[in-house]
Design an enzyme around this catalytic site. Sequence first.
Site, PDB file in Angstrom:
ATOM      1  N   HIS A  47       0.807  -1.221   0.000  1.00 57.27           N
ATOM      2  CA  HIS A  47       0.000   0.000   0.000  1.00 57.27           C
ATOM      3  C   HIS A  47       0.840   1.271   0.000  1.00 57.27           C
ATOM      4  O   HIS A  47       0.297   2.366  -0.128  1.00 57.27           O
ATOM      5  CB  HIS A  47      -0.927   0.023   1.215  1.00 57.27           C
ATOM      6  CG  HIS A  47      -1.981  -1.035   1.187  1.00 57.27           C
ATOM      7  ND1 HIS A  47      -2.896  -1.154   0.171  1.00 57.27           N
ATOM      8  CD2 HIS A  47      -2.271  -2.042   2.066  1.00 57.27           C
ATOM      9  CE1 HIS A  47      -3.705  -2.171   0.414  1.00 57.27           C
ATOM     10  NE2 HIS A  47      -3.341  -2.730   1.551  1.00 57.27           N
ATOM     11  N   ARG A  72       6.810  -5.607   3.550  1.00 60.70           N
ATOM     12  CA  ARG A  72       5.570  -6.260   3.148  1.00 60.70           C
ATOM     13  C   ARG A  72       5.471  -6.195   1.627  1.00 60.70           C
ATOM     14  O   ARG A  72       5.554  -5.123   1.039  1.00 60.70           O
ATOM     15  CB  ARG A  72       4.337  -5.594   3.769  1.00 60.70           C
ATOM     16  CG  ARG A  72       3.048  -6.235   3.258  1.00 60.70           C
ATOM     17  CD  ARG A  72       1.829  -5.897   4.080  1.00 60.70           C
ATOM     18  NE  ARG A  72       1.406  -4.520   3.939  1.00 60.70           N
ATOM     19  CZ  ARG A  72       0.255  -4.043   4.460  1.00 60.70           C
ATOM     20  NH1 ARG A  72      -0.541  -4.856   5.151  1.00 60.70           N
ATOM     21  NH2 ARG A  72      -0.075  -2.778   4.316  1.00 60.70           N
ATOM     22  N   GLU A 151      -5.893 -12.097   7.483  1.00 58.52           N
ATOM     23  CA  GLU A 151      -6.690 -10.875   7.462  1.00 58.52           C
ATOM     24  C   GLU A 151      -8.051 -11.064   6.792  1.00 58.52           C
ATOM     25  O   GLU A 151      -8.705 -10.092   6.416  1.00 58.52           O
ATOM     26  CB  GLU A 151      -5.919  -9.754   6.765  1.00 58.52           C
ATOM     27  CG  GLU A 151      -5.304 -10.141   5.434  1.00 58.52           C
ATOM     28  CD  GLU A 151      -4.372  -9.069   4.871  1.00 58.52           C
ATOM     29  OE1 GLU A 151      -4.428  -7.915   5.312  1.00 58.52           O
ATOM     30  OE2 GLU A 151      -3.583  -9.418   3.966  1.00 58.52           O
ATOM     31  N   ASP A 177      -8.257  -5.101   7.626  1.00 60.68           N
ATOM     32  CA  ASP A 177      -8.862  -5.992   6.638  1.00 60.68           C
ATOM     33  C   ASP A 177      -9.619  -7.130   7.308  1.00 60.68           C
ATOM     34  O   ASP A 177     -10.651  -7.582   6.799  1.00 60.68           O
ATOM     35  CB  ASP A 177      -7.794  -6.556   5.708  1.00 60.68           C
ATOM     36  CG  ASP A 177      -7.431  -5.588   4.592  1.00 60.68           C
ATOM     37  OD1 ASP A 177      -8.347  -4.956   4.040  1.00 60.68           O
ATOM     38  OD2 ASP A 177      -6.243  -5.452   4.282  1.00 60.68           O
TER      39      ASP A 177
END
Length: 269
Positions: A47, A72, A151, A177
């Site tokens: 993200h 990540r 998630e 999430d």
Amino acid sequence: MTDTTFLADKMRSGKPVVTSWCFLRSAMIPEILARAGYDAVTIDMQHGMYDFDATVDAFTHIALGGAHRIARIPVGDNALAGRLIDMGAECIIAPMINSRADAEAFARSLKYPPLGDRSWSPRRAVMLTGQSNEAYLKASNAQTIGLAMVETQDAIDALDDILSVPELDGIFVGPSDLSLSLSNGAALDPNGAATAEACARIAEKARAAGKLAGIFCLSGEKVEEAVSMGYQLISHGIDTLFVDGAARNALSEVSWLKDRVEGKTGAGY
């Protein structure tokens, strides 16, 4: 790094490790966070604004600041995971792992045979860890941590299967999430009771399976809660929120100036 202890050793010791989280593409920000005293800094390629080159630069600055290097990856990009380990990542977090097959493919991308399928070329990793090629090969599978993100409801349903993957080191919970999935998209409630109950069950299962567990926390209270649940890797502190909060605090200290400019106080210059 000023601290030669590996992240994997710290996490397996049972002592909680706190990582900051970086979205903004700037090598200096991760270094500042490392020098501030964070145990680790996580670069968000899912993200955040980081591509491969920027992440590799950030690893160098994190090491210079004395912290551990985590990334990540984008969803399903196991090839990138292997490249990042070559470039010095100590831990890779993989989002949206919803099955044993997902977990196995991810975990094997990080490990050398016989545990995985990783290809040999850890040039930067060897430099940053200060090891010889021989020492690195011998220790790498244990030193490299792969965490599968839990998630979704699908991941919870498959959790026993995910945790049964021998090559997988552990899991990492994304409460935002997770709350969306648990409510079928009705609510974003990462700090809610239902999410907390699910996080506690996930941590309990991870411990029972002998796996590491990490989690994203949005407040100091949630950090305390996560530690009590048994999480070893805890994310607390996001670069975008740091900048936003510091900017707002700085402006609040000179709010009287805006009043003067707008003539609200009647004072002149």
